[in-house]
Design a protein around this motif. Structure first.
Motif, mmCIF file in Angstrom:
data_model
loop_
_atom_site.group_PDB
_atom_site.id
_atom_site.type_symbol
_atom_site.label_atom_id
_atom_site.label_comp_id
_atom_site.label_asym_id
_atom_site.label_seq_id
_atom_site.Cartn_x
_atom_site.Cartn_y
_atom_site.Cartn_z
ATOM 1 N N UNK A 65 9.876 6.654 13.190
ATOM 2 C CA UNK A 65 9.640 7.836 12.359
ATOM 3 C C UNK A 65 10.779 8.013 11.362
ATOM 4 N N UNK A 66 11.998 7.859 11.834
ATOM 5 C CA UNK A 66 13.162 7.993 10.941
ATOM 6 C C UNK A 66 13.160 6.874 9.898
ATOM 7 N N UNK A 67 12.904 5.632 10.335
ATOM 8 C CA UNK A 67 12.963 4.501 9.410
ATOM 9 C C UNK A 67 11.864 4.575 8.354
ATOM 10 N N UNK A 68 10.654 4.931 8.770
ATOM 11 C CA UNK A 68 9.560 5.038 7.807
ATOM 12 C C UNK A 68 9.827 6.197 6.851
ATOM 13 N N UNK A 98 12.224 5.111 4.287
ATOM 14 C CA UNK A 98 11.607 4.175 3.346
ATOM 15 C C UNK A 98 10.764 4.930 2.309
ATOM 16 N N UNK A 99 10.038 5.936 2.762
ATOM 17 C CA UNK A 99 9.220 6.732 1.850
ATOM 18 C C UNK A 99 10.108 7.477 0.858
ATOM 19 N N UNK A 100 11.188 8.057 1.362
ATOM 20 C CA UNK A 100 12.130 8.751 0.472
ATOM 21 C C UNK A 100 12.719 7.781 -0.543
ATOM 22 N N UNK A 101 13.040 6.564 -0.100
ATOM 23 C CA UNK A 101 13.615 5.561 -0.988
ATOM 24 C C UNK A 101 12.672 5.124 -2.090
ATOM 25 N N UNK A 102 11.368 5.270 -1.849
ATOM 26 C CA UNK A 102 10.365 4.931 -2.871
ATOM 27 C C UNK A 102 10.189 6.059 -3.887
ATOM 28 N N UNK A 160 0.820 -1.202 0.000
ATOM 29 C CA UNK A 160 0.000 0.000 0.000
ATOM 30 C C UNK A 160 0.862 1.264 0.000
ATOM 31 N N UNK A 161 1.933 1.258 0.776
ATOM 32 C CA UNK A 161 2.814 2.420 0.826
ATOM 33 C C UNK A 161 3.461 2.672 -0.533
ATOM 34 N N UNK A 162 3.944 1.620 -1.171
ATOM 35 C CA UNK A 162 4.550 1.777 -2.503
ATOM 36 C C UNK A 162 3.528 2.306 -3.507
ATOM 37 N N UNK A 163 2.289 1.785 -3.432
ATOM 38 C CA UNK A 163 1.235 2.253 -4.332
ATOM 39 C C UNK A 163 0.897 3.713 -4.054
ATOM 40 N N UNK A 164 0.890 4.091 -2.785
ATOM 41 C CA UNK A 164 0.549 5.461 -2.401
ATOM 42 C C UNK A 164 1.605 6.441 -2.892
ATOM 43 N N UNK A 165 2.865 6.064 -2.792
ATOM 44 C CA UNK A 165 3.925 6.932 -3.298
ATOM 45 C C UNK A 165 3.797 7.078 -4.812
ATOM 46 N N UNK A 166 3.479 5.982 -5.507
ATOM 47 C CA UNK A 166 3.262 6.060 -6.960
ATOM 48 C C UNK A 166 2.135 7.033 -7.281
ATOM 49 N N UNK A 167 1.033 6.955 -6.544
ATOM 50 C CA UNK A 167 -0.103 7.839 -6.795
ATOM 51 C C UNK A 167 0.257 9.294 -6.488
ATOM 52 N N UNK A 183 16.274 16.287 9.724
ATOM 53 C CA UNK A 183 16.931 15.325 8.825
ATOM 54 C C UNK A 183 16.011 14.875 7.695
ATOM 55 N N UNK A 184 14.741 14.593 8.005
ATOM 56 C CA UNK A 184 13.835 14.025 7.006
ATOM 57 C C UNK A 184 13.336 15.064 6.004
ATOM 58 N N UNK A 185 13.175 16.301 6.428
ATOM 59 C CA UNK A 185 12.732 17.336 5.506
ATOM 60 C C UNK A 185 11.266 17.273 5.139
ATOM 61 N N UNK A 186 10.472 16.482 5.869
ATOM 62 C CA UNK A 186 9.036 16.395 5.609
ATOM 63 C C UNK A 186 8.294 17.251 6.635
ATOM 64 N N UNK A 187 6.985 17.261 6.540
ATOM 65 C CA UNK A 187 6.165 17.889 7.571
ATOM 66 C C UNK A 187 5.873 16.863 8.668
#
Length: 352
Positions: free
Chosen positions: A209-212, A215-219, A180-187, A246-250
């Motif tokens: 939080x750091x690991x997830x 992973x999102x950045x890697x996708x 689901x996460x991979x599909x969500x990043x694609x969308x 470090x992550x640069x996200x919200x």
């Protein structure tokens, strides 16, 4: 092309968003969490509502009473959201996932009646909530459904979602959640919509939080358009500020006004509002106000004003004055409550 906020009434200019609540639920059900646990007081009727004589029990045991997990009354939705404009809140994001009582037509009705811009989410929740027929869907099929909801419409209507979320993740991630996460990043990449994550808030420390995030950045996600939800518990970790930088996200503190301090099922104590306020002040001091969003994540009847809860106005009635008294300046509060959402939520032209 100028970015537009995609609401259930159509695309609008982000300049008119006002203050925004980026993680709420107007309609939805979280039936998967129903756990009466042999409690003789627990009510099993999904249409039940709390009464004055049992409200204490519903608030102390929010998942024991089945009706608390279902929010579907359109009149209640209008009444509860209707308090927001006078507080300066003009936009609300409804992150109820696919198949969990989102009610696209009802969201449109609430927006028309209240004048509040409503952005609907499209995503899949944690693996435990998935019905059997969805478990065999491929990553491509999952991504295509989310893209369809954002570009064409939800639930057989022409009412479009405007954000990918909330993407449900447990810890460790279930294989279905990985898909689901991979599909969500694609969308997210294909539509230019922001990506909002339901994080496993109950895990000790901020390591997940750091690991997830990695992973999102890697996708391939654009981390400047990723919202990491439910960071309230992670904020206890001394490394939290470093991870945010470090992550640069919200990051989102989105459990304000929650009615139960202890969640027995996962042995988790919810942070106090004092900890949240101090975390906000620390993020401002660290120059990270432009990485922060605030919300309530209302998903129980007992969080609504009608049933004795704080409702959708709690942050602006209580928390904002508290922050001002503690020294938060007008510019920092405008950044957190208004400008951050104006930056991250509008649909942008997808990268080629």
């Amino acid at each position: 092309m100028t970015a537009k906020l995609r609401t259930v009434l159509g695309d609008v200019d982000p300049a008119g968003m006002g203050a925004t609540l980026p993680h709420e639920h107007i309609f939805g059900d979280v039936e998967m969490y129903w756990y009466p646990g042999g409690d003789p007081r627990a009510e099993s009727d999904p249409d039940s509502v709390p009464r004055l004589d049992n409200l204490w029990h519903w608030r102390e045991n929010p998942v024991a009473n089945r009706g608390n997990l279902h929010m579907g009354d359109e009149r209640d939705g209008i009444d509860e959201v209707g308090v927001l404009p006078e507080l300066g809140v003009r936009t609300l994001v409804n992150l109820s996932p696919i198949g969990m009582g989102r009610n696209a037509a009802g969201l449109r009705q609430v927006s028309e009646a209240t004048g509040v811009h409503i952005v609907a989410g499209s995503a899949y929740y944690v693996a435990e909530s998935w019905p059997e027929e969805r478990r065999s869907m491929t990553e491509t099929q999952l991504a295509e459904e989310i893209v369809h909801e954002i570009t064409v419409g939800m639930e057989g209507t022409g009412i479009r979602a405007g954000i990918v979320g909330e993407v449900g993740l447990s810890w460790p991630l279930d294989p279905l959640e990985e898909r689901s996460l991979a599909a969500s990043v694609r969308a997210h990449r294909e539509t230019g919509a922001a990506l909002s994550i339901h994080n496993p808030y109950y895990v000790p420390g901020a390591g997940p939080l750091r690991e997830i995030g990695k992973r999102i950045a890697g996708l391939g996600a654009d981390m400047s358009r990723v919202i990491m939800g439910h960071c309230d518990g992670f904020a206890r970790d001394p490394e939290f500020l470093d991870i945010v930088a470090e992550l640069g996200c919200y990051v989102e503190l989105d459990l304000f006004g929650y009615s139960s301090g202890y969640e027995a099922e996962v042995d988790f104590v919810y942070p106090s509002d004092e900890l949240r306020v101090n975390t906000i002040l620390a993020l401002i001091e660290a120059g990270l106000a432009d990485r922060l969003l605030l919300s309530h994540d209302i998903c129980f009847k007992t969080s609504r004003q009608k049933f004795g809860g704080s409702g959708y106005g709690y942050i602006h009635r209580v928390i904002v004055p508290w922050l001002r008294r503690k020294g938060a300046g007008d510019d920092a509060l405008q950044q957190i409550l208004v400008r951050n959402a104006q930056t991250v939520l509008p649909i942008v032209e997808p990268a080629a």
